[in-house]
Enzyme design. Structure first.
Site, PDB file in Angstrom:
ATOM      1  N   TYR A  68       1.735 -35.275  28.971  1.00  0.00           N
ATOM      2  CA  TYR A  68       2.454 -35.090  27.694  1.00  0.00           C
ATOM      3  C   TYR A  68       2.827 -36.437  27.067  1.00  0.00           C
ATOM      4  CZ  TYR A  68       2.434 -30.067  27.994  1.00  0.00           C
ATOM      5  OH  TYR A  68       2.006 -28.763  28.018  1.00  0.00           O
ATOM      6  N   HIS A 124       6.431 -23.894  18.785  1.00  0.00           N
ATOM      7  CA  HIS A 124       6.040 -24.308  20.137  1.00  0.00           C
ATOM      8  C   HIS A 124       6.667 -25.637  20.562  1.00  0.00           C
ATOM      9  CE1 HIS A 124       2.207 -21.570  19.898  1.00  0.00           C
ATOM     10  NE2 HIS A 124       3.320 -20.893  20.117  1.00  0.00           N
ATOM     11  N   CYS A 132      16.308 -32.309  30.059  1.00  0.00           N
ATOM     12  CA  CYS A 132      16.437 -32.065  31.501  1.00  0.00           C
ATOM     13  C   CYS A 132      16.278 -30.573  31.786  1.00  0.00           C
ATOM     14  CB  CYS A 132      17.789 -32.567  32.012  1.00  0.00           C
ATOM     15  SG  CYS A 132      18.041 -32.117  33.739  1.00  0.00           S
ATOM     16  N   GLY A 195      -5.809 -23.545   9.729  1.00  0.00           N
ATOM     17  CA  GLY A 195      -6.271 -24.245  10.926  1.00  0.00           C
ATOM     18  C   GLY A 195      -5.786 -23.671  12.235  1.00  0.00           C
ATOM     19  N   SER A 197      -6.669 -20.562  15.278  1.00  0.00           N
ATOM     20  CA  SER A 197      -7.556 -19.503  15.757  1.00  0.00           C
ATOM     21  C   SER A 197      -6.829 -18.161  15.744  1.00  0.00           C
ATOM     22  CB  SER A 197      -8.039 -19.830  17.176  1.00  0.00           C
ATOM     23  OG  SER A 197      -6.929 -20.003  18.029  1.00  0.00           O
TER      24      SER A 197
END
Ligand code: OAD
Length: 264
Positions: A68, A124, A132, A195, A197
């Site tokens: 990440y 998201h 934490c 953009g 799916s």
């Protein structure tokens, strides 16, 4: 070149009192950020089960944190593109006219915000933030920089593991975000799905909900998505080409409509 979108879409934008734009990874493709499910997408090179769920994180926090942090570096070095900027321009224009506008994104790359969008509902999460896992405290960028190849970053206050503020498979979406997105979808007279799916739920419910409530729903995508047959229009093309052209067509149609000389 003639426009790929219909006059109906342009007219519906002109008369709309509330617009929701729903975006996915494709809107950032032209900024050089890999999508998930295209042939060269991230899920063709990485396994979601090894990186994007709680069990993966708990069994190898250092690997997941590194992945990440690497993605964060890539998006930080990328620049917003013409598609992001056109969405921000739509928002400014709608708000100036006293109308409503919401941008609901599945993206975690912060590019909409950097392009100037203000009312961004992040379904998201956002790679820019970490917190934490135990005490929920937000972790600073400096703490993240203490990451070494082998060791994971731990909370300076409670010793818990620091995780990215993104939604993993099997996790709930942030309640406030999904509630805001549903409410925006319900109020919309036009919804643009850009953009994506449209295969990941509950996010993909947003344009369908708008459609159920009577909004005109158009998608902008290089290829028809999973919801193409359930909505009003598929505009085939790159977001960075189609959105600026759509914004120009909307402004032109607006200037020749009655509203251009109506005070409100
Ligand atoms: P996907 O990778 O599933 O879909 C990207 C979509 O963008 C595809 O439909 C492409 O055809 C389209 N596309 C590619 N380039 C484009 C361009 N230049 N202009 C317009 N469209 C273009 O990405 P998402 O739909 O965002 O979730 O994926 C949804 C979720 O799945 C993500 O938020 C992520 C992933 O697992 C989490 O991480 C929770």
């Amino acid at each position: 070149m003639s426009n790929a979108f219909s006059d109906i879409l342009v007219q519906r934008l002109v008369s709309a009192r509330y617009v929701t734009v729903f975006t996915g990874a494709g809107v950032s493709a032209e900024s050089g950020i890999a999508t998930f499910r295209d042939l060269d997408g991230m899920w063709s090179r990485f396994k979601p089960e090894e990186l994007a769920n709680v069990n993966a994180f708990l069994s190898n926090p250092s690997l997941v944190q590194s992945w990440y942090q690497q993605r964060k570096r890539i998006v930080t070095e990328a620049e917003p593109n013409a598609g992001h900027r056109a969405i921000a321009a739509f928002e400014r224009h709608f708000l100036e006219r006293g109308h409503g506008f919401a941008l609901v994104t599945q993206n975690v790359d912060n590019l909409h915000q950097r392009a100037g969008s203000k009312n961004v509902i992040e379904l998201h999460g956002n790679l820019a933030r970490n917190y934490c896992f135990d005490c929920n405290r937000d972790a600073s960028e400096e703490e993240m920089h203490t990451k070494t190849d082998e060791d994971s970053v731990q909370c300076v206050e409670c010793g818990g593991l620091i995780r990215p503020d993104v939604v993993w498979f099997g996790e709930q979406l942030p309640a406030q975000a999904i509630e805001g997105a549903v409410s925006a979808a319900r109020r919309s007279s036009v919804c643009l799905s850009v953009g994506t799916s449209a295969v990941v739920y509950p996010a993909a419910q947003i344009p369908l909900l708008a459609s159920e409530e009577g909004a005109y729903v158009a998608e902008i995508n290089v290829a028809p998505s999973a919801i193409a047959s359930m909505i009003d229009e598929t505009v085939q093309g790159k977001a960075g080409d189609v959105l600026p052209a759509l914004f120009d067509a909307y402004k032109e149609a607006l200037s020749s409509s009655d509203e251009s000389y109506t005070l409100n």
